[in-house]
Scaffold this motif. Structure first.
Motif, PDB file in Angstrom:
ATOM      1  N   ARG A 151       0.767  -1.318   0.051  1.00  5.36           N
ATOM      2  CA  ARG A 151      -0.005   0.004   0.156  1.00  5.36           C
ATOM      3  C   ARG A 151       1.189   1.153   0.060  1.00  5.36           C
ATOM      4  O   ARG A 151       0.558   2.335  -0.469  1.00  5.36           O
ATOM      5  CB  ARG A 151      -0.704   0.058   1.441  1.00  5.36           C
ATOM      6  CG  ARG A 151      -1.683   1.116   1.440  1.00  5.36           C
ATOM      7  CD  ARG A 151      -2.496   1.222   2.518  1.00  5.36           C
ATOM      8  NE  ARG A 151      -1.677   1.389   3.902  1.00  5.36           N
ATOM      9  CZ  ARG A 151      -1.446   2.718   4.112  1.00  5.36           C
ATOM     10  NH1 ARG A 151      -1.818   3.547   3.640  1.00  5.36           N
ATOM     11  NH2 ARG A 151      -0.604   2.830   5.221  1.00  5.36           N
ATOM     12  N   MET A 152       2.074   1.150   0.755  1.00  8.04           N
ATOM     13  CA  MET A 152       2.906   2.454   0.830  1.00  8.04           C
ATOM     14  C   MET A 152       4.037   2.352  -0.274  1.00  8.04           C
ATOM     15  O   MET A 152       4.625   3.521  -0.388  1.00  8.04           O
ATOM     16  CB  MET A 152       3.571   2.384   2.057  1.00  8.04           C
ATOM     17  CG  MET A 152       2.687   2.405   3.362  1.00  8.04           C
ATOM     18  SD  MET A 152       3.823   2.633   4.998  1.00  8.04           S
ATOM     19  CE  MET A 152       4.328   0.854   5.166  1.00  8.04           C
ATOM     20  N   LEU A 158      -3.920   3.395  -8.600  1.00  2.00           N
ATOM     21  CA  LEU A 158      -4.531   3.337  -7.633  1.00  2.00           C
ATOM     22  C   LEU A 158      -5.496   1.876  -7.499  1.00  2.00           C
ATOM     23  O   LEU A 158      -5.624   1.290  -6.650  1.00  2.00           O
ATOM     24  CB  LEU A 158      -4.929   4.495  -6.964  1.00  2.00           C
ATOM     25  CG  LEU A 158      -5.698   4.408  -5.496  1.00  2.00           C
ATOM     26  CD1 LEU A 158      -4.878   3.879  -4.377  1.00  2.00           C
ATOM     27  CD2 LEU A 158      -6.354   5.853  -5.195  1.00  2.00           C
ATOM     28  N   PRO A 159      -6.134   2.182  -8.471  1.00  2.00           N
ATOM     29  CA  PRO A 159      -7.310   1.098  -8.609  1.00  2.00           C
ATOM     30  C   PRO A 159      -6.811  -0.337  -8.592  1.00  2.00           C
ATOM     31  O   PRO A 159      -7.256  -1.186  -8.050  1.00  2.00           O
ATOM     32  CB  PRO A 159      -8.392   1.379  -9.904  1.00  2.00           C
ATOM     33  CG  PRO A 159      -8.199   2.993  -9.984  1.00  2.00           C
ATOM     34  CD  PRO A 159      -6.783   3.153  -9.639  1.00  2.00           C
ATOM     35  N   GLU A 160      -5.780  -0.407  -9.343  1.00  2.00           N
ATOM     36  CA  GLU A 160      -4.975  -1.597  -9.641  1.00  2.00           C
ATOM     37  C   GLU A 160      -4.426  -2.158  -8.339  1.00  2.00           C
ATOM     38  O   GLU A 160      -4.373  -3.350  -8.037  1.00  2.00           O
ATOM     39  CB  GLU A 160      -4.039  -1.634 -10.707  1.00  2.00           C
ATOM     40  CG  GLU A 160      -4.654  -1.476 -12.160  1.00  2.00           C
ATOM     41  CD  GLU A 160      -3.337  -1.266 -13.187  1.00  2.00           C
ATOM     42  OE1 GLU A 160      -3.112  -2.000 -14.103  1.00  2.00           O
ATOM     43  OE2 GLU A 160      -2.358  -0.303 -13.110  1.00  2.00           O
ATOM     44  N   ALA A 161      -3.862  -1.039  -7.704  1.00  2.00           N
ATOM     45  CA  ALA A 161      -3.206  -1.427  -6.355  1.00  2.00           C
ATOM     46  C   ALA A 161      -4.005  -2.017  -5.316  1.00  2.00           C
ATOM     47  O   ALA A 161      -3.897  -3.025  -4.600  1.00  2.00           O
ATOM     48  CB  ALA A 161      -2.413  -0.267  -5.782  1.00  2.00           C
ATOM     49  N   VAL A 165      -4.271  -5.632  -3.509  1.00  2.00           N
ATOM     50  CA  VAL A 165      -4.373  -5.962  -2.034  1.00  2.00           C
ATOM     51  C   VAL A 165      -5.309  -6.567  -1.412  1.00  2.00           C
ATOM     52  O   VAL A 165      -5.545  -7.387  -0.867  1.00  2.00           O
ATOM     53  CB  VAL A 165      -4.257  -4.353  -1.393  1.00  2.00           C
ATOM     54  CG1 VAL A 165      -4.337  -4.606   0.178  1.00  2.00           C
ATOM     55  CG2 VAL A 165      -2.860  -3.743  -1.464  1.00  2.00           C
ATOM     56  N   ASN A 166      -6.619  -6.256  -2.203  1.00  2.00           N
ATOM     57  CA  ASN A 166      -7.797  -6.933  -1.832  1.00  2.00           C
ATOM     58  C   ASN A 166      -7.800  -8.376  -2.057  1.00  2.00           C
ATOM     59  O   ASN A 166      -8.344  -9.413  -1.305  1.00  2.00           O
ATOM     60  CB  ASN A 166      -9.154  -6.301  -2.400  1.00  2.00           C
ATOM     61  CG  ASN A 166      -9.510  -4.784  -1.929  1.00  2.00           C
ATOM     62  OD1 ASN A 166      -9.215  -4.511  -0.797  1.00  2.00           O
ATOM     63  ND2 ASN A 166     -10.094  -4.082  -2.685  1.00  2.00           N
ATOM     64  N   ASN A 167      -7.218  -8.763  -3.187  1.00  2.00           N
ATOM     65  CA  ASN A 167      -7.223 -10.156  -3.536  1.00  2.00           C
ATOM     66  C   ASN A 167      -6.506 -10.865  -2.514  1.00  2.00           C
ATOM     67  O   ASN A 167      -6.490 -11.973  -2.246  1.00  2.00           O
ATOM     68  CB  ASN A 167      -6.695 -10.334  -5.006  1.00  2.00           C
ATOM     69  CG  ASN A 167      -6.860 -11.580  -5.609  1.00  2.00           C
ATOM     70  OD1 ASN A 167      -7.439 -12.461  -5.130  1.00  2.00           O
ATOM     71  ND2 ASN A 167      -5.918 -11.839  -6.390  1.00  2.00           N
TER      72      ASN A 167
END
Length: 267
Positions: A151-152, A158-161, A165-167
């Motif tokens: 995240r950092m 941003l949407p791809e990141a 992370v959610n996955n």
């Protein structure tokens, strides 16, 4: 070691983006330790999952050292004498350092390290064995730490990141569960030969009796299993089948086969 995650490209993206900010050897050690934890967790190897938490802690501590100490860190191969002293040193970093580097992640690592060192994996026969619950905690914390580091430090949109992370932190499907001593494979679409290899893999290097294999798989045709299925796997050097003693051993090519195909079975 394979990475039992639905999208292998996700881990490669994590690696590539983190290597922009951290030494490559640290990122490789971090991701490999996580992959080892998750691999053992998914196939129900609770105790190795706990033991490998120590590798993850040691890799992450070095990443945090690099972030908090202007690029200085304990080289891989050199021991960190006291992990908790090092955690306290990180907490004393200047307030200009991100709280996740100096406070949140170090304290999470302390929880993993405590379970790894103070709970142990050996329990008295009268104890309620906590290995599975401990493994769940270790996996959850390690995934949160990876997600926080990413995240950092992401280098994509941003949407791809957010999607990556959610996955990462979403619940993964376990392919094997154990019910009253019987192992059950949860994907009914798997071919029977694949089920045999996956079951043997979950039992590590322990030989399996044919009768037990049939019970685990709820497979009724012993003759076909013995003369056709196991014979074929043996001829391909995926297993070693001792027909006289009715024992089955998983061989290194069989291990590799499971590791290369696990993602396909999980979907």
């Amino acid at each position: 070691m394979f990475q039992p995650i639905k999208n292998k490209q996700m881990i490669n993206q994590f690696k590539n983006d983190l290597k922009v900010h951290f030494p490559h050897d640290l990122v490789d050690a971090l991701i490999n330790a996580y992959a080892e934890i998750k691999t053992n967790f998914i196939i129900n190897k609770w105790e190795p999952s706990e033991l490998n938490g120590g590798k993850f802690v040691e890799a992450t501590i070095r990443v945090l050292q690099f972030a908090c100490n202007s690029g200085t860190y304990t080289p891989l191969g050199s021991s960190i004498r006291s992990m908790f002293n090092e955690i306290r040193r990180l907490e004393q970093s200047p307030s200009t350092i991100h709280d996740s580097y100096r406070l949140h992640i170090p304290r999470c690592l302390g929880a993993i390290y405590n379970i790894r060192n103070r709970r142990g994996v050996g329990h008295l026969s009268g104890d309620v064995n906590p290995n599975k619950a401990d493994a769940y905690l270790i996996v959850s914390i390690s995934e949160w730490i990876l997600a926080e580091l990413y995240r950092m430090n992401y280098n994509i949109s941003l949407p791809e990141a957010e999607s990556l992370v959610n996955n990462l932190i979403s619940r993964k499907i376990e392919l094997i569960v154990e019910v009253e001593g019987m192992k059950r494979i949860l994907n009914p679409k798997m071919q029977i030969k694949d089920k045999i290899l996956l079951l043997l893999y979950s039992l590590e290097y322990t030989p399996v009796l044919l009768a037990d294999l049939l019970n685990h798989l709820r497979y009724k045709n012993k003759s076909y299993m013995k003369t056709k299925l196991l014979k074929d796997l043996d001829s391909r050097s995926l297993i070693e089948f001792n027909s006289a003693e009715e024992k089955i051993y998983l061989l290194p090519p069989g291990i590799l086969y499971v590791e290369e195909n696990y993602d396909n079975w999980e979907n």
